[in-house]
Design an enzyme around this catalytic site. Structure first.
Site, PDB file in Angstrom:
ATOM      1  N   LYS A   1       0.980  -1.270   0.210  1.00  0.00           N
ATOM      2  CA  LYS A   1       0.171   0.333   0.348  1.00  0.00           C
ATOM      3  C   LYS A   1       0.701   1.380   0.109  1.00  0.00           C
ATOM      4  O   LYS A   1       0.385   1.727  -0.785  1.00  0.00           O
ATOM      5  CB  LYS A   1      -0.458   0.045   1.570  1.00  0.00           C
TER       6      LYS A   1
ATOM      7  N   ARG B   1      16.801   5.627  13.661  1.00  0.00           N
ATOM      8  CA  ARG B   1      15.999   7.126  12.196  1.00  0.00           C
ATOM      9  C   ARG B   1      15.945   8.266  12.452  1.00  0.00           C
ATOM     10  O   ARG B   1      15.965   9.231  11.399  1.00  0.00           O
ATOM     11  CB  ARG B   1      15.084   6.078  12.952  1.00  0.00           C
TER      12      ARG B   1
ATOM     13  N   HIS C   1       6.917   8.440   6.255  1.00  0.00           N
ATOM     14  CA  HIS C   1       5.740  10.159   6.818  1.00  0.00           C
ATOM     15  C   HIS C   1       4.061  10.271   5.954  1.00  0.00           C
ATOM     16  O   HIS C   1       4.613  10.426   4.582  1.00  0.00           O
ATOM     17  CB  HIS C   1       5.818  11.037   8.030  1.00  0.00           C
TER      18      HIS C   1
ATOM     19  N   TYR D   1      12.153  17.566  13.117  1.00  0.00           N
ATOM     20  CA  TYR D   1      13.522  17.185  12.873  1.00  0.00           C
ATOM     21  C   TYR D   1      14.102  18.689  12.875  1.00  0.00           C
ATOM     22  O   TYR D   1      14.961  18.878  13.387  1.00  0.00           O
ATOM     23  CB  TYR D   1      13.838  16.846  11.489  1.00  0.00           C
TER      24      TYR D   1
END
Length: 292
Positions: free
Chosen positions: A170, A241, A264, A273
């Site tokens: 997906k 990460r 995301h 970030y």
């Protein structure tokens, strides 16, 4: 029907809550679930009080009002109360959490030197060392979630083209690999993995019994090498990460590209970030400028 959908049915059918209340409670709970997935690599059932508080801090750091944070807390307390009453959980992790705390809290980030030190810890002298080195190198090279790392199959890696495929059908995404990560993977796949597991096992990373690596097993590996490197920062499986994203930003990558690599759904999840980089620059300025 998942937990959030059952919660919604409970609010509507048994509590007879207003449509607006149901909508806001489900939205708050869904956004919390996305945060847990993106930043903590856990689901709603695994969250504790610290995760609830961390998310409230995250909301404040992203400009959410105190009213929004308070409403979220009411929503999530209601969700977990329902889960306890339904016998799905033993306790409500949001119980006792107060909305008053407003301290900003960002995820722990390693410096480039600390990353180098951490990645150097596995000694490539035996099967475990080669495997651990490949896993840690891949995690920092791609920024993928730990759940994605352990879900990887052998066919998801293309060493010749130097890329990794992950995320499922997906939301599949392709992430490039730098040469050192390619070498670490090649050494593991060609030399070590055939000794650990047979062709019938699809998993890329396996434990010493030849079965797919678990998240708990990987957590122990990370903690072992943190101690070996004598790094005082609290390193979790998600730390690489976070460090991957911040280091890319600091070296000129744009938020949209990082969003795509991290997987995301919403860029607001990636913007934290940028806040970290901004805060680090401010800290450097105030420490280094003679008149600051």
């Amino acid at each position: 029907m998942d937990d959030i959908a059952r919660f919604g049915a409970y609010l509507s059918d048994e509590k007879h809550s207003s449509r607006n209340t149901v909508s806001s409670y489900l939205r708050d709970t869904t956004q919390f679930a996305e945060y847990l997935h993106n930043y903590c690599d856990i689901d709603l059932r695994e969250a504790d009080s610290a995760a609830v508080q961390d998310y409230m801090d995250w909301m404040l750091s992203h400009g959410k009002s105190a009213a929004s944070v308070t409403r979220f807390l009411a929503s999530v307390k209601s969700f977990y109360s329902y889960m306890v009453a339904a016998g799905e959980l033993k306790k409500n992790p949001a119980q006792g959490v107060a909305a008053a705390k407003v301290e900003r809290k960002y995820p722990e980030i390693l410096t480039a030197k600390e990353v180098e030190l951490f990645l150097e810890q596995p000694e490539c002298v035996d099967a475990k060392g080669f495997r651990d080195h490949a896993m840690l190198e891949l995690l920092y090279a791609t920024g993928i979630r730990v759940s994605e790392l352990i879900a990887l199959n052998r066919e998801d890696v293309n060493l010749q083209a130097a890329f990794l495929r992950c995320g499922g059908e997906k939301r599949e995404r392709i992430i490039p690999l730098y040469p050192r990560a390619v070498k670490a993977l090649r050494d593991y796949i060609q030399t070590v993995r055939p000794r650990l597991a047979g062709q019938e096992e699809p998993a890329l990373f396996v434990n010493m019994n030849g079965q797919r690596m678990t998240r708990q097993g990987f957590w122990k590996i990370v903690k072992y090498y943190q101690g070996k490197a004598e790094i005082t920062k609290d390193i979790t499986p998600h730390t690489l990460r976070h460090s991957f994203a911040v280091h890319l930003l600091e070296n000129g990558a744009d938020l949209r590209s990082i969003q795509e690599m991290l997987g995301h759904a919403d860029i607001s999840s990636t913007q934290i970030y940028a806040q970290i980089v901004k805060q680090r620059l401010q800290d450097v300025y105030h420490k280094a400028h003679p008149l600051a």
